[in-house]
Design a protein around this motif. Structure first.
Motif, short mmCIF file in Angstrom:
data_model
loop_
_atom_site.label_atom_id
_atom_site.label_comp_id
_atom_site.label_asym_id
_atom_site.label_seq_id
_atom_site.Cartn_x
_atom_site.Cartn_y
_atom_site.Cartn_z
N PHE A 101 -4.53 -0.66 9.87
CA PHE A 101 -5.40 -0.03 8.88
C PHE A 101 -6.47 0.80 9.58
CE2 PHE A 101 -3.48 -3.30 6.28
CZ PHE A 101 -3.38 -2.72 5.03
N VAL A 102 -7.12 0.21 10.56
CA VAL A 102 -8.18 0.97 11.24
C VAL A 102 -7.58 2.04 12.15
CG1 VAL A 102 -8.46 -0.74 13.11
CG2 VAL A 102 -10.29 0.83 12.60
N TYR A 154 0.82 -1.22 0.00
CA TYR A 154 0.00 0.00 0.00
C TYR A 154 0.85 1.26 0.00
CZ TYR A 154 -3.69 -3.30 0.70
OH TYR A 154 -4.53 -4.35 0.51
N GLY A 203 -17.48 -2.95 12.65
CA GLY A 203 -16.40 -3.63 11.94
C GLY A 203 -15.04 -3.00 12.21
N SER A 204 -14.99 -1.86 12.86
CA SER A 204 -13.69 -1.29 13.23
C SER A 204 -12.91 -2.26 14.09
CB SER A 204 -13.87 0.00 14.04
OG SER A 204 -14.71 0.92 13.41
N ARG A 205 -13.62 -2.98 14.96
CA ARG A 205 -12.95 -3.80 15.99
C ARG A 205 -11.85 -2.97 16.64
NH1 ARG A 205 -16.59 -5.11 17.22
NH2 ARG A 205 -15.68 -6.36 18.83
N GLY A 215 -12.79 -4.90 10.01
CA GLY A 215 -13.38 -4.84 8.68
C GLY A 215 -12.62 -3.93 7.73
N PHE A 216 -11.89 -2.98 8.28
CA PHE A 216 -11.08 -2.10 7.42
C PHE A 216 -10.01 -2.91 6.71
CE2 PHE A 216 -13.00 1.06 10.17
CZ PHE A 216 -13.19 2.15 9.34
N VAL A 217 -9.28 -3.73 7.46
CA VAL A 217 -8.22 -4.51 6.81
C VAL A 217 -8.82 -5.64 5.99
CG1 VAL A 217 -7.79 -5.95 8.87
CG2 VAL A 217 -6.04 -5.72 7.14
N ILE A 277 -10.18 -4.05 2.64
CA ILE A 277 -9.20 -3.47 1.71
C ILE A 277 -8.33 -4.58 1.12
CG2 ILE A 277 -7.27 -2.86 3.27
CD1 ILE A 277 -8.64 -0.34 0.80
N SER A 294 -5.64 -3.57 14.29
CA SER A 294 -5.07 -3.44 12.95
C SER A 294 -4.62 -2.00 12.68
CB SER A 294 -6.11 -3.85 11.90
OG SER A 294 -5.60 -3.59 10.61
N LEU A 324 -3.45 4.98 1.97
CA LEU A 324 -4.74 4.48 2.42
C LEU A 324 -5.62 5.72 2.52
CD1 LEU A 324 -6.42 2.06 3.48
CD2 LEU A 324 -5.66 2.70 5.78
#
Lengths: 582, 582
Positions: free
Chosen positions: A363-364, A54, A333-335, B362-364, B367, A361, A57
């Protein structure tokens, strides 16, 4: 004038054997080595960042004003961009993929951690009474946070191996969120329910906290030393525990040395209008009073000041562990969430995190950090530096977003409860064609036919209405048990023309004692619906009650729904969303 | 000709008391209700998707060809876009924020789960011998996967409460990744190390697996029933366990009913050239043979066919649990991976997941799903539908990416080992100005001065070289213990002009027995460095050895590095990256 703040108590006598065993981290003693200028790092097994596929993002994200726009411009979304490499040196504000996608520290991504610490310490809980205040560690949401907290404070118990007197226990509300119980129960913990009233957990009276702990029967095991509680928008009851009640309960927890685990996914969804509308609808008074007015330091925001404060605000001992999540404020869904407690507890939870999830994660963590904190300076070489970037919501925007969410759910609560309030009574055959507003003239009807089908308390927060069904008033009550009627009602409601799926009360019963009463209840959630669906759907629901009250038998209403659980409803709900368009 | 595949064994006698207690999910029995057309969903406590602030999630992502471009066009990145709402109905291919950011199922996001199941079953492990093949559940990376697997298969043990004969044990390699051990050890498990050779865990011989299990001393507790192993690019040794050795070890595990937990973060980083270059450098033969040639079904890709197969490929009993992660193939910050095992084991791990992490973010998930599977049809109302979207890597691209990564790390391995190979010997004062290539003529030197400072085996996979230091050849050996010399060397290497941070061997010693030998080793990683840095940095390192061998005393080399752990090095490594530019 200066009052010395108390030191938080040492809770290590409550730590599990496993949690005590986790070794302290030696990170700090090594800073001097890895910060040597020009050091060649052969030590860590870190993949090379150029191999992270990546380069950016990005997201299109709502402005906080979307939920309450003043102008059209307010509702236009912003662009958010996490670059591969930020020029920012300060790791407290740096947000880029080179760091966010690398191995990180268990406490959380530094930028997001810094924001949340400030939010927690200055705004959400500005009055934590113990010296130095509370600390935080990030979690993968509250189920994860609870799981780690239970691992910290309880030892698993196995009846085939251990003595009963070794068995530990966990207190919870009479009706509660069963996912939480399903986390604790398999460990062999003794789940002990405490009676509730319309406000939440009871301190005094039969089955209240004092009664349960004072009259503990040690033949069941140790007196419970952990309490699981949802004090704001309690699931399923929608109750809000006042600060006065919290003080009473806290004093009992002090007396019996109980750790309080406060799970608050709905804390920002407190509904002042519920008090007033309920009082108005029922011609009562006194309950319409507004929220607790905060003592001590202001949060800096009228909205946050209006919220009933956490147990943390009265936690002189440091015995409160609070769980917060982005699930209801950003998305499930963020968890992603965080745990707030005294620093020594956070340190142990960090050790547990290192050996399980490591960190949420990247990403989040990075996209949410960028959304809120924004305004990172992207590397000028970056291919995306031309993209106009918003400044990020900042603290003001974040609080504004939370308040906007409250408004959205409050509207749904009002619509749902208005329909429910107007349709609690069975309208006998002869009068059924009359509009439901006829119940406004309920006095005239009373003498003709007035059978109450259900009752409820207007939820003072959260996403649910907890409906108590008066099966004793059902015409078939002489032929069927209320348990049987309850099962039949659930299926009846799923059938045409009602077509409503509700949460059966038994799903929220943590103990056999609770289960005895639970079949009298259903939980409905107004949260997942489009705002314009709430009234027609709730109308369908109350008509379903009407038609159930008219049934002459229960034919075609057989099924084994005894095993319905949260996972089923959650999966079902998610699946049904897949087919819907917004 | 048809051979009936064996059924996997029932492993439930190995499940922990806690894991057995977790209730089965009733999701499936409720499909019929939540799939009723037009059903109004009052049941789930799901936030409304319009309140998820994200309208799109996007990324600029490498084409798989980036790592081995043929043309400039290959190296141009693609755009990836997860829309708010996809038109795709099939949840196996649908990727959008409305579903990815909602509560989901613990198995994983359906689209990503479907891709990974196909990858695992058709390509990565096409020859799992038991009936029906293996299943998977997503994890938040391998530390999380291991933590859950340990929760499934072991009961915590507390010496103050339990009998020694109840104590369970976990086998592992003599030197191993200590984060894994730190997950298990606090539970009171007996950590039992098995001797290694250049290929990895030994089956036979003193301290080999058969010896350990056959001669188990029951006064230490139960014979271990779980084995933790890294078979490909073992950490720290870089060893690759051949399929022949795996068969030997597997047979022993069958005999003693041991569950094999195979942790494989480096499986795609297998280096054929290491065999050849090592043989060439050392004038040996026989070891240059290429990899195991796969029996049975092809993976469909020459690259995957060239990899030494997993224990799963010989797992007739279903006693293998394999952990895979995106940490080294995408990025560690993904906190995303998956667990592969027989379906009954996956079912239990799914229950554990429901009560802890629930699912990866859910973000990771979305994507990465979009990156690989791509080509979602965005809702035409979406504001971003104009953005050109790539087709996604697809399976071919994913495999190509994995192969490209291998090439990148293989180059670093070669550069590192070439320098190490050429500089194992101390060049005495008189000759030190000669270039290091002089060792090519080592035969001429041997008679003059030939003191070996260290030795190593060329890593056949992974990210590390495990260097055995010959402290017995150090001039100060008569004055200092090798432990003392080892500590001094570590500090010496961090000092100018060497400036190298290496992993001390003691960091990889899971047992006191291992620790006795561990001080003789250091682990170096070539992974985090820029490719052009590898040779100069490694040259600095070997010059540091030279200067250490010249020392007349250990003055200025005092520090307590006994407590150095993975967390310290990881944090340090990440911190040092923050200051570097790529």
């Amino acid at each position: 004038m200066t009052v010395t703040a108390p030191q938080p108590l040492d809770l290590s006598h409550h730590y599990s054997y496993t949690a005590k065993n986790r070794t302290a981290s030696s990170v700090k003693s090594f800073y001097k080595y890895y910060s040597i200028p020009g050091i060649a790092n052969f030590a860590g097994g870190l993949p090379h960042p150029s191999y992270f596929p990546y380069d950016t993002l990005e997201a299109t994200v709502a402005k906080p004003e979307r939920l309450k726009p003043n102008t059209d411009a307010d509702s236009k979304p912003d662009r958010v961009n996490v670059p591969k490499l930020s020029k920012t040196i300060d790791i407290q504000t740096r947000i880029d993929l080179t760091t966010a996608l690398q191995y990180g520290t268990a406490e959380g991504y530094p930028a997001l951690l810094a924001f949340l610490r400030q939010f927690v310490r200055d705004h959400l809980h500005p009055n934590v009474p113990y010296e130095g205040g509370a600390d935080i560690v990030l979690s993968c949401g509250n189920t994860d946070g609870l799981s780690k907290t239970i691992e910290l404070f309880t030892n698993p118990w196995n009846p085939h191996r251990d003595w009963v007197h070794q068995r530990e226990g966990m207190l919870c509300e009479e009706f509660t969120y069963m996912n939480a119980i399903q986390t604790a129960q398999p460990l062999g913990l003794n789940i002990v329910s405490v009676a509730m009233d319309g406000e939440g957990m009871r301190a005094s009276g039969k089955g209240g906290l004092a009664d349960v702990l004072e009259n503990w029967n040690f033949r069941q095991g140790r007196r419970p030393h952990v309490m699981y509680t949802v004090t704001i928008g309690q699931n399923p009851s929608g109750a809000v525990l006042s600060i006065e009640r919290k003080k009473e309960l806290y004093a009992i927890c002090q007396k019996y040395d109980v750790v309080i685990v406060e799970d608050e996914p709905y804390w920002n969804l407190q509904f002042p209008s519920a008090y007033e509308m309920e009082a108005h609808a029922r011609g009562s008074s006194g309950t319409s009073s507004r929220y607790y007015k905060k003592d001590g330091k202001s949060s800096g925001y009228p909205f946050l000041d209006s919220l009933v404060p956490s147990y943390l605000s009265i936690d002189t001992d440091g015995r409160v562990v609070r769980l917060d999540t982005f699930s209801k404020t950003v998305a499930p869904g963020s968890r992603l969430g965080w745990i707030t407690a005294q620093p020594a507890v956070i340190e142990r939870l960090t050790r547990i995190t290192e050996s399980s999830t490591q960190q949420p994660s990247g990403f989040v963590q990075s996209i949410i950090a960028e959304t809120i904190m924004g305004n990172q300076s992207a590397n000028s070489n970056s291919r995306v530096s031309k993209i106009r970037e918003g400044k990020g919501w900042q603290m003001d925007g974040w609080v504004r977003w939370l308040e906007g969410l409250r408004a959205g759910y409050e509207k749904r609560m009002q619509a749902t409860c208005t329909v429910l309030e107007d349709n609690k009574f069975f309208i006998s055959e002869d009068f059924e064609d009359l509009p439901s507003t006829a119940t406004d003239h309920a006095d005239d009807w009373e003498i003709i036919d007035r059978i109450q089908m259900f009752d409820f308390v207007w939820p003072k927060a959260g996403m649910f209405v907890w409906i108590e069904v008066h099966f004793e008033n059902h015409p078939l009550r002489s032929q069927y048990s209320s348990e049987k009627l309850s099962q039949a009602l659930w299926i009846h409601l799923t059938q045409k023309p009602t077509l409503c799926l509700v949460g059966p009360g038994s799903m929220f019963a943590p103990t056999p004692k609770s289960l005895e009463k639970a079949h009298r209840y259903i939980r409905i959630s107004f949260a997942p619906m489009d705002v314009e669906e709430v009234t027609p759907f709730t109308t369908r629901l109350v008509r379903g009650f009407q038609s159930f009250w008219k049934r002459k038998n229960l034919d075609g209403l057989e099924d084994d729904i005894a095993t319905l659980d949260m996972r089923a409803l959650q999966a079902g709900s998610t699946a049904s969303f897949s087919a819907t368009s917004y």
